[in-house]
Design a protein around this motif. Structure first.
Motif, PDB file in Angstrom:
ATOM      1  N   ASP A   1       0.810  -1.229   0.000  1.00 47.17           N
ATOM      2  CA  ASP A   1       0.000   0.000   0.000  1.00 47.17           C
ATOM      3  C   ASP A   1       0.837   1.270   0.000  1.00 47.17           C
ATOM      4  O   ASP A   1       0.374   2.330  -0.393  1.00 47.17           O
ATOM      5  CB  ASP A   1      -0.924   0.037   1.236  1.00 47.17           C
ATOM      6  CG  ASP A   1      -1.986  -1.038   1.154  1.00 47.17           C
ATOM      7  OD1 ASP A   1      -2.182  -1.571   0.042  1.00 47.17           O
ATOM      8  OD2 ASP A   1      -2.599  -1.355   2.194  1.00 47.17           O
ATOM      9  N   GLU A   2       2.060   1.183   0.504  1.00 49.99           N
ATOM     10  CA  GLU A   2       2.892   2.376   0.661  1.00 49.99           C
ATOM     11  C   GLU A   2       3.733   2.587  -0.601  1.00 49.99           C
ATOM     12  O   GLU A   2       4.437   1.679  -1.037  1.00 49.99           O
ATOM     13  CB  GLU A   2       3.822   2.158   1.881  1.00 49.99           C
ATOM     14  CG  GLU A   2       4.568   3.365   2.317  1.00 49.99           C
ATOM     15  CD  GLU A   2       3.692   4.352   3.110  1.00 49.99           C
ATOM     16  OE1 GLU A   2       2.726   3.912   3.754  1.00 49.99           O
ATOM     17  OE2 GLU A   2       4.010   5.562   3.059  1.00 49.99           O
ATOM     18  N   GLU A   3       3.628   3.764  -1.197  1.00 49.12           N
ATOM     19  CA  GLU A   3       4.388   3.967  -2.434  1.00 49.12           C
ATOM     20  C   GLU A   3       5.882   4.105  -2.190  1.00 49.12           C
ATOM     21  O   GLU A   3       6.697   3.569  -2.911  1.00 49.12           O
ATOM     22  CB  GLU A   3       3.873   5.200  -3.163  1.00 49.12           C
ATOM     23  CG  GLU A   3       2.483   4.951  -3.697  1.00 49.12           C
ATOM     24  CD  GLU A   3       2.232   5.653  -5.005  1.00 49.12           C
ATOM     25  OE1 GLU A   3       2.973   6.601  -5.317  1.00 49.12           O
ATOM     26  OE2 GLU A   3       1.280   5.245  -5.700  1.00 49.12           O
ATOM     27  N   GLY A   4       6.231   4.848  -1.120  1.00 48.07           N
ATOM     28  CA  GLY A   4       7.660   5.069  -0.849  1.00 48.07           C
ATOM     29  C   GLY A   4       8.121   4.187   0.310  1.00 48.07           C
ATOM     30  O   GLY A   4       7.705   3.035   0.428  1.00 48.07           O
ATOM     31  N   PHE A   5       8.990   4.767   1.134  1.00 47.80           N
ATOM     32  CA  PHE A   5       9.503   4.023   2.290  1.00 47.80           C
ATOM     33  C   PHE A   5       8.534   4.110   3.457  1.00 47.80           C
ATOM     34  O   PHE A   5       7.816   5.094   3.608  1.00 47.80           O
ATOM     35  CB  PHE A   5      10.842   4.623   2.734  1.00 47.80           C
ATOM     36  CG  PHE A   5      11.977   4.224   1.850  1.00 47.80           C
ATOM     37  CD1 PHE A   5      12.684   3.053   2.093  1.00 47.80           C
ATOM     38  CD2 PHE A   5      12.348   5.022   0.769  1.00 47.80           C
ATOM     39  CE1 PHE A   5      13.738   2.685   1.271  1.00 47.80           C
ATOM     40  CE2 PHE A   5      13.401   4.663  -0.053  1.00 47.80           C
ATOM     41  CZ  PHE A   5      14.098   3.478   0.194  1.00 47.80           C
ATOM     42  N   ILE A   6       8.558   3.099   4.282  1.00 40.81           N
ATOM     43  CA  ILE A   6       7.846   3.192   5.559  1.00 40.81           C
ATOM     44  C   ILE A   6       8.836   2.782   6.645  1.00 40.81           C
ATOM     45  O   ILE A   6       9.562   1.786   6.485  1.00 40.81           O
ATOM     46  CB  ILE A   6       6.543   2.348   5.561  1.00 40.81           C
ATOM     47  CG1 ILE A   6       5.871   2.427   6.923  1.00 40.81           C
ATOM     48  CG2 ILE A   6       6.784   0.893   5.198  1.00 40.81           C
ATOM     49  CD1 ILE A   6       4.411   2.042   6.911  1.00 40.81           C
ATOM     50  N   SER A   7       8.902   3.577   7.700  1.00 36.88           N
ATOM     51  CA  SER A   7       9.958   3.326   8.687  1.00 36.88           C
ATOM     52  C   SER A   7       9.646   2.099   9.547  1.00 36.88           C
ATOM     53  O   SER A   7       8.486   1.740   9.751  1.00 36.88           O
ATOM     54  CB  SER A   7      10.123   4.549   9.592  1.00 36.88           C
ATOM     55  OG  SER A   7       8.981   4.661  10.424  1.00 36.88           O
TER      56      SER A   7
ATOM     57  N   VAL B   1      16.744   1.009   3.987  1.00 33.00           N
ATOM     58  CA  VAL B   1      17.690   2.129   4.036  1.00 33.00           C
ATOM     59  C   VAL B   1      17.638   2.744   5.437  1.00 33.00           C
ATOM     60  O   VAL B   1      16.555   3.021   5.960  1.00 33.00           O
ATOM     61  CB  VAL B   1      17.321   3.205   2.971  1.00 33.00           C
ATOM     62  CG1 VAL B   1      18.201   4.438   3.107  1.00 33.00           C
ATOM     63  CG2 VAL B   1      17.422   2.627   1.577  1.00 33.00           C
ATOM     64  N   THR B   2      18.809   2.930   6.022  1.00 33.18           N
ATOM     65  CA  THR B   2      18.878   3.501   7.368  1.00 33.18           C
ATOM     66  C   THR B   2      18.148   4.847   7.419  1.00 33.18           C
ATOM     67  O   THR B   2      18.266   5.646   6.501  1.00 33.18           O
ATOM     68  CB  THR B   2      20.367   3.741   7.770  1.00 33.18           C
ATOM     69  OG1 THR B   2      21.146   2.766   7.130  1.00 33.18           O
ATOM     70  CG2 THR B   2      20.580   3.720   9.262  1.00 33.18           C
ATOM     71  N   ARG B   3      17.413   5.054   8.460  1.00 32.27           N
ATOM     72  CA  ARG B   3      16.619   6.257   8.741  1.00 32.27           C
ATOM     73  C   ARG B   3      15.425   6.471   7.795  1.00 32.27           C
ATOM     74  O   ARG B   3      14.637   7.369   7.974  1.00 32.27           O
ATOM     75  CB  ARG B   3      17.493   7.521   8.767  1.00 32.27           C
ATOM     76  CG  ARG B   3      18.141   7.694  10.155  1.00 32.27           C
ATOM     77  CD  ARG B   3      18.712   9.081  10.317  1.00 32.27           C
ATOM     78  NE  ARG B   3      19.961   9.226   9.606  1.00 32.27           N
ATOM     79  CZ  ARG B   3      21.134   8.834  10.107  1.00 32.27           C
ATOM     80  NH1 ARG B   3      21.200   8.316  11.303  1.00 32.27           N
ATOM     81  NH2 ARG B   3      22.243   9.001   9.425  1.00 32.27           N
ATOM     82  N   LYS B   4      15.308   5.638   6.743  1.00 32.14           N
ATOM     83  CA  LYS B   4      14.133   5.759   5.874  1.00 32.14           C
ATOM     84  C   LYS B   4      13.172   4.596   6.116  1.00 32.14           C
ATOM     85  O   LYS B   4      11.965   4.758   6.156  1.00 32.14           O
ATOM     86  CB  LYS B   4      14.549   5.755   4.400  1.00 32.14           C
ATOM     87  CG  LYS B   4      15.050   7.088   3.893  1.00 32.14           C
ATOM     88  CD  LYS B   4      15.261   6.963   2.411  1.00 32.14           C
ATOM     89  CE  LYS B   4      15.406   8.290   1.723  1.00 32.14           C
ATOM     90  NZ  LYS B   4      15.733   8.095   0.306  1.00 32.14           N
TER      91      LYS B   4
ATOM     92  N   ARG C   1      11.090  -0.472   1.732  1.00 30.24           N
ATOM     93  CA  ARG C   1      10.286  -0.185   0.536  1.00 30.24           C
ATOM     94  C   ARG C   1      10.220  -1.460  -0.316  1.00 30.24           C
ATOM     95  O   ARG C   1      11.240  -2.087  -0.578  1.00 30.24           O
ATOM     96  CB  ARG C   1      10.941   0.948  -0.264  1.00 30.24           C
ATOM     97  CG  ARG C   1      10.147   1.328  -1.503  1.00 30.24           C
ATOM     98  CD  ARG C   1      10.623   2.667  -2.024  1.00 30.24           C
ATOM     99  NE  ARG C   1      11.960   2.551  -2.570  1.00 30.24           N
ATOM    100  CZ  ARG C   1      12.319   3.000  -3.781  1.00 30.24           C
ATOM    101  NH1 ARG C   1      11.444   3.595  -4.547  1.00 30.24           N
ATOM    102  NH2 ARG C   1      13.557   2.873  -4.203  1.00 30.24           N
ATOM    103  N   LEU C   2       8.997  -1.784  -0.749  1.00 26.48           N
ATOM    104  CA  LEU C   2       8.826  -2.980  -1.573  1.00 26.48           C
ATOM    105  C   LEU C   2       9.197  -2.663  -3.019  1.00 26.48           C
ATOM    106  O   LEU C   2       8.635  -1.759  -3.626  1.00 26.48           O
ATOM    107  CB  LEU C   2       7.357  -3.445  -1.506  1.00 26.48           C
ATOM    108  CG  LEU C   2       7.007  -4.691  -2.305  1.00 26.48           C
ATOM    109  CD1 LEU C   2       7.734  -5.926  -1.777  1.00 26.48           C
ATOM    110  CD2 LEU C   2       5.502  -4.938  -2.273  1.00 26.48           C
ATOM    111  N   LEU C   3      10.157  -3.412  -3.559  1.00 24.06           N
ATOM    112  CA  LEU C   3      10.565  -3.172  -4.950  1.00 24.06           C
ATOM    113  C   LEU C   3       9.828  -4.103  -5.910  1.00 24.06           C
ATOM    114  O   LEU C   3       9.360  -3.681  -6.945  1.00 24.06           O
ATOM    115  CB  LEU C   3      12.080  -3.387  -5.099  1.00 24.06           C
ATOM    116  CG  LEU C   3      12.972  -2.448  -4.303  1.00 24.06           C
ATOM    117  CD1 LEU C   3      14.441  -2.817  -4.482  1.00 24.06           C
ATOM    118  CD2 LEU C   3      12.749  -0.995  -4.751  1.00 24.06           C
TER     119      LEU C   3
END
Ligand code: BT5
Length: 325
Positions: A11-17, A49-52, A55-57
């Motif tokens: 569901d998340e387009e970008g990163f989710i922490s 990614v650290t601090r981000k 993300r599903l590629l």
């Protein structure tokens, strides 16, 4: 939980922490990290990614519920999907579950180590190359109707293949033929007593992405895969969803009032044997005849030297004079 996490990533387009995921799911960051690793092992490509965060590629071509649910339009079938990476036989597992399972439960595996054909034969089922699925059905009807479900399953597979742009035929009662060779088969098993069906397990095996060298040499003259026949790889999850949708469509009618008209029409229209000289093989007995039609009960009408007879699917195999079809 793993399934919920992959849904969230979808569901998340970008990163989710990791922090957000751990808050949403009430899990520690380490627990989230472990689930992510397990998803990566399943073939999901997830960037971390650290601090981000995550993300599903890309998703693997798995045939589990998460991967197909977006395409499902079923009402009876797929009440629940039991998905296995590897199993002996999905039909055997479905029979084990059938007494307690709700109608419409599906058992599916990425690989079978002892896949079964009819009459004690085997079904070659290499990992992530095909679709190996069994549907538990509980129609409220006479056990004598069970053989019809094989035809219903075959018709559903042919329609689903058409949905994917692939022309197929049915070699009565249970073989699906693409470009002259067998690409799929149906195995129907039943438990019944005194006029009552306890359950039926409808097993479907489809060769999807095998390359030619992956087809065992003893069946190479008669077996193919969709990839071999069409020259391109097919997304198994898309095809699987179509098979379940088409099966549901035909089964809803059948379960309601025994109506098989549409399925039978498809079996006739797409028949690889009607109008051909055939050999009906039953045990050691072989009889030459001419396939005339499929009757209202799904039986093959064959003209033998002695006259017209109806052949019941259970114990027979069909050959043409030229061999397989
Ligand atoms: C069938 O039997 O065609 C029924 C196949 C059903 C397989 C599904 S997979 C999911 C579910 N779980 C199971 O354990 N089974 C079902 P039959 O008409 O008896 O054909 C079997 C014959 O086809 C074998 O004796 C071989 O000659 C050939 N064969 C074996 N594996 C094959 C394959 N992958 N593709 C094409 N032909 C095959």
């Amino acid at each position: 939980m793993k399934h919920k996490i992959i849904d969230r990533l979808h569901d998340e387009e970008g990163f989710i922490s990791g922090e957000k995921l751990s808050e949403e799911f009430g899990l520690s960051r380490t627990a989230i990290w472990k689930h992510i690793n397990s998803l990566k092992e399943d073939g999901y490509q997830i960037e971390s990614v650290t601090r981000k965060g995550y993300r599903l590629l890309s998703s693997p071509d798995l045939i589990n519920y998460d991967e197909i649910k977006g395409e499902l339009k079923t009402s009876i079938i797929v009440k629940r999907i039991e998905h296995f990476q590897s199993i002996g036989s999905t039909n055997d597992k479905a029979k084990e579950l059938a007494w307690k399972a709700e109608e419409g439960t599906v058992v599916v595996a990425e690989e079978q180590t002892s896949g079964k054909g009819r009459l004690g034969r085997s079904w070659d089922s290499p990992g992530r190359k095909g679709i190996y699925a069994s549907v538990i059905l509980k129609p409220d009807m006479e056990p004598s109707n069970a053989a019809k479900l094989t035809l219903l399953g075959a018709a559903a597979v042919v329609l689903a293949l058409e949905d994917c742009g692939i022309e197929a035929q049915i070699k009565w009662p249970n073989d699906i033929i693409v470009k002259g060779k067998k690409a799929a088969g149906i195995l129907t098993e039943m438990s019944s007593e005194l006029g009552i069906i306890n359950y039926i397990v409808l097993g479907i095996g489809i060769n999807v992405n095998q390359d030619i060298e992956e087809i065992p040499s003893d069946i190479i003259t008669k077996a193919t895969s969709l990839k071999i026949a069409t020259g391109k790889a097919i997304q198994r999850k898309h095809l699987f969803a179509q098979v379940l949708n088409r099966l549901d469509e035909l089964y809803v009618q059948f379960a309601k009032n025994g109506d098989m008209d549409r399925a039978l029409d498809i079996c006739r229209e797409k028949s690889a044997v009607i109008g051909k000289d055939i050999i009906v093989v039953q045990g050691r007995n072989q009889r030459p005849g001419h396939a005339v039609s499929i009757n209202h009960d799904g039986e093959l009408m064959v003209r033998f030297e002695e006259g017209l007879e109806h052949v019941i699917s259970g114990e027979v195999s069909i050959r043409t004079e030229y061999g397989y079809i």
